[in-house]
Design a protein around this motif. Sequence first.
Motif, PDB file in Angstrom:
ATOM      1  N   GLN A  28       0.560  -1.389  -0.002  1.00 27.98           N
ATOM      2  CA  GLN A  28       0.120   0.601   0.086  1.00 27.98           C
ATOM      3  C   GLN A  28       1.066   0.927  -0.379  1.00 27.98           C
ATOM      4  N   ASN A  29       1.552   0.966   0.363  1.00 32.79           N
ATOM      5  CA  ASN A  29       2.883   2.265   0.442  1.00 32.79           C
ATOM      6  C   ASN A  29       4.294   1.946   0.675  1.00 32.79           C
ATOM      7  N   SER A  44       8.643   4.060 -10.584  1.00 36.36           N
ATOM      8  CA  SER A  44       7.064   4.712  -9.291  1.00 36.36           C
ATOM      9  C   SER A  44       5.456   4.340 -10.836  1.00 36.36           C
ATOM     10  N   SER A  48       2.619   2.375 -10.407  1.00 33.54           N
ATOM     11  CA  SER A  48       1.112   3.143 -10.411  1.00 33.54           C
ATOM     12  C   SER A  48       0.676   2.005 -10.986  1.00 33.54           C
ATOM     13  N   CYS A  54      -2.206   2.139  -4.380  1.00 35.43           N
ATOM     14  CA  CYS A  54      -0.585   2.487  -3.701  1.00 35.43           C
ATOM     15  C   CYS A  54      -0.066   3.803  -3.431  1.00 35.43           C
ATOM     16  N   GLN A  55       0.576   4.147  -2.156  1.00 31.45           N
ATOM     17  CA  GLN A  55       0.984   5.293  -1.935  1.00 31.45           C
ATOM     18  C   GLN A  55       2.924   5.229  -2.901  1.00 31.45           C
ATOM     19  N   ILE A  56       3.078   6.142  -3.211  1.00 32.97           N
ATOM     20  CA  ILE A  56       4.599   6.027  -3.433  1.00 32.97           C
ATOM     21  C   ILE A  56       5.652   7.528  -3.422  1.00 32.97           C
ATOM     22  N   ASP A  57       6.568   7.445  -2.255  1.00 32.61           N
ATOM     23  CA  ASP A  57       7.372   7.968  -1.796  1.00 32.61           C
ATOM     24  C   ASP A  57       8.509   8.056  -2.566  1.00 32.61           C
ATOM     25  N   LYS A  68      12.886   9.656   5.869  1.00 34.64           N
ATOM     26  CA  LYS A  68      11.601   9.198   5.472  1.00 34.64           C
ATOM     27  C   LYS A  68      11.372   7.764   6.211  1.00 34.64           C
ATOM     28  N   GLN A  72       7.710   8.092   8.350  1.00 33.05           N
ATOM     29  CA  GLN A  72       6.847   6.421   7.958  1.00 33.05           C
ATOM     30  C   GLN A  72       6.850   5.150   7.835  1.00 33.05           C
ATOM     31  N   TYR A  74       6.400   1.839   6.134  1.00 32.71           N
ATOM     32  CA  TYR A  74       6.652   1.659   4.763  1.00 32.71           C
ATOM     33  C   TYR A  74       6.081  -0.205   4.132  1.00 32.71           C
ATOM     34  N   ASP A  75       4.793  -0.259   3.271  1.00 31.43           N
ATOM     35  CA  ASP A  75       5.414  -1.792   2.915  1.00 31.43           C
ATOM     36  C   ASP A  75       6.720  -1.895   2.670  1.00 31.43           C
TER      37      ASP A  75
END
Length: 148
Positions: A28-29, A44, A48, A54-57, A68, A72, A74-75
Amino acid sequence: IPMIESRATMNSASEFTQISKELTRMPQNILVVDDHALNRMVASATISKHFPNCQIDHAENGQEALKKMAEQIYDVVLLDIVMPDLSGIEVLRIVRSSYPLPYSAVKTIAFTANVEMEIKYQCECTGFNGFLSKPFNAQTLIQILSQS
């Protein structure tokens, strides 16, 4: 509004359970760490396309990745090995040894053009959960992320 019979879309409760398990297994992350913007962008875009929710940083160096990863959970972290400030191996050593759980247990995939056995061995010893060579195959990336 017409009612839709659940039998029309699902053959059984076990099929629904299986699909639910697949969806919850998807990352998810995700954090993509690479000092080259094009590599971050391609990874990315691929993620996507296959995981639209999914949230992508992004992080462009080791120091930014450490910051980061401390803030946070992350998965999955896709971590470049060769970066100008800290290598991916150094970043993961710090995370695994200094960060509290669950931050220190993040699934981390080595992301590198260097496929020498020595680098793979160092990654394994540091605690990477997988290895993805660049340029990467989109299908391999999606397979690795689906296994998280």
